[in-house]
Scaffold this active site. Structure first.
Site, short mmCIF file in Angstrom:
data_model
loop_
_atom_site.label_atom_id
_atom_site.label_comp_id
_atom_site.label_asym_id
_atom_site.label_seq_id
_atom_site.Cartn_x
_atom_site.Cartn_y
_atom_site.Cartn_z
N GLN A 78 -49.10 -20.81 30.36
CA GLN A 78 -50.19 -21.76 30.56
C GLN A 78 -50.02 -22.95 29.61
O GLN A 78 -50.50 -22.93 28.48
CB GLN A 78 -51.55 -21.09 30.36
CG GLN A 78 -52.66 -22.01 30.80
CD GLN A 78 -53.99 -21.31 30.88
OE1 GLN A 78 -54.12 -20.12 30.65
NE2 GLN A 78 -55.01 -22.08 31.21
N PHE A 79 -49.35 -24.00 30.11
CA PHE A 79 -49.08 -25.17 29.29
C PHE A 79 -50.36 -25.87 28.86
O PHE A 79 -50.40 -26.56 27.84
CB PHE A 79 -48.14 -26.14 30.00
CG PHE A 79 -48.78 -26.93 31.11
CD1 PHE A 79 -49.28 -28.20 30.86
CD2 PHE A 79 -48.88 -26.41 32.40
CE1 PHE A 79 -49.87 -28.94 31.88
CE2 PHE A 79 -49.46 -27.14 33.41
CZ PHE A 79 -49.96 -28.41 33.15
N THR A 80 -51.46 -25.70 29.58
CA THR A 80 -52.70 -26.40 29.27
C THR A 80 -53.31 -25.94 27.94
O THR A 80 -54.22 -26.60 27.43
CB THR A 80 -53.74 -26.24 30.40
OG1 THR A 80 -54.00 -24.86 30.60
CG2 THR A 80 -53.23 -26.87 31.69
#
Length: 150
Positions: A78-80
């Site tokens: 999850q890059f966010t």
């Protein structure tokens, strides 16, 4: 690396309308990777996560680890998690590692986590549009950052 740990009684990951991973009691691990991350971050986090005492004992106190309860895990990239919201209203993801850096680290994290836990874990698919369902137990949600060691 930054993780969000969610203690769950049930979780699953769906990709393209197909179940990719499903589990019962354990941890849903959302994993954010940045460019500066290394094997040292992976090793520290994996050890920290499997030994973290966030599961209830017979007295309903959080004294048991994922190892103690023989829990399962699902790891989802999850890059966010590396969003910066300092300027304006649109988050910047400049600190999030690009796929050429993030994918090998994601795969190494999964490999090390399975080794540390002593069994296979479920996963999402890097870069895919995933649907994650979970029943957060508690709710217990903990954020751990390998750079801050907290």
């Amino acid at each position: 690396m930054r993780v969000v740990l969610q203690r769950v009684s049930k979780a699953s990951v769906q990709i393209n309308h197909e179940i990719n991973a499903v589990m019962r009691t354990g941890l849903l691990i959302l994993l954010g990777i940045e460019n500066e991350d290394s094997q040292e971050d992976i090793d520290w986090l994996c050890n920290k996560i499997v030994k973290m005492r966030i599961f209830s004992d017979d007295n309903n106190a959080m004294n048991l680890s994922l190892l103690d309860v023989d829990g399962d895990a699902i790891v989802v990239s999850q890059f966010t998690l590396h969003a910066s919201t300092k300027k304006g209203n649109r988050p910047s993801f400049i600190k999030a590692a690009k796929p050429d850096v993030a994918v090998p680290l994601y795969e190494k994290f999964i490999e090390k986590f399975e080794e540390t836990l002593g069994k296979p874990v479920g996963t999402g698919e890097f870069g895919a549009d995933m649907k994650v369902e979970l029943i957060n137990d508690g709710p217990v949600t903990i954020i751990v950052d390998s750079k801050q060691r907290e």
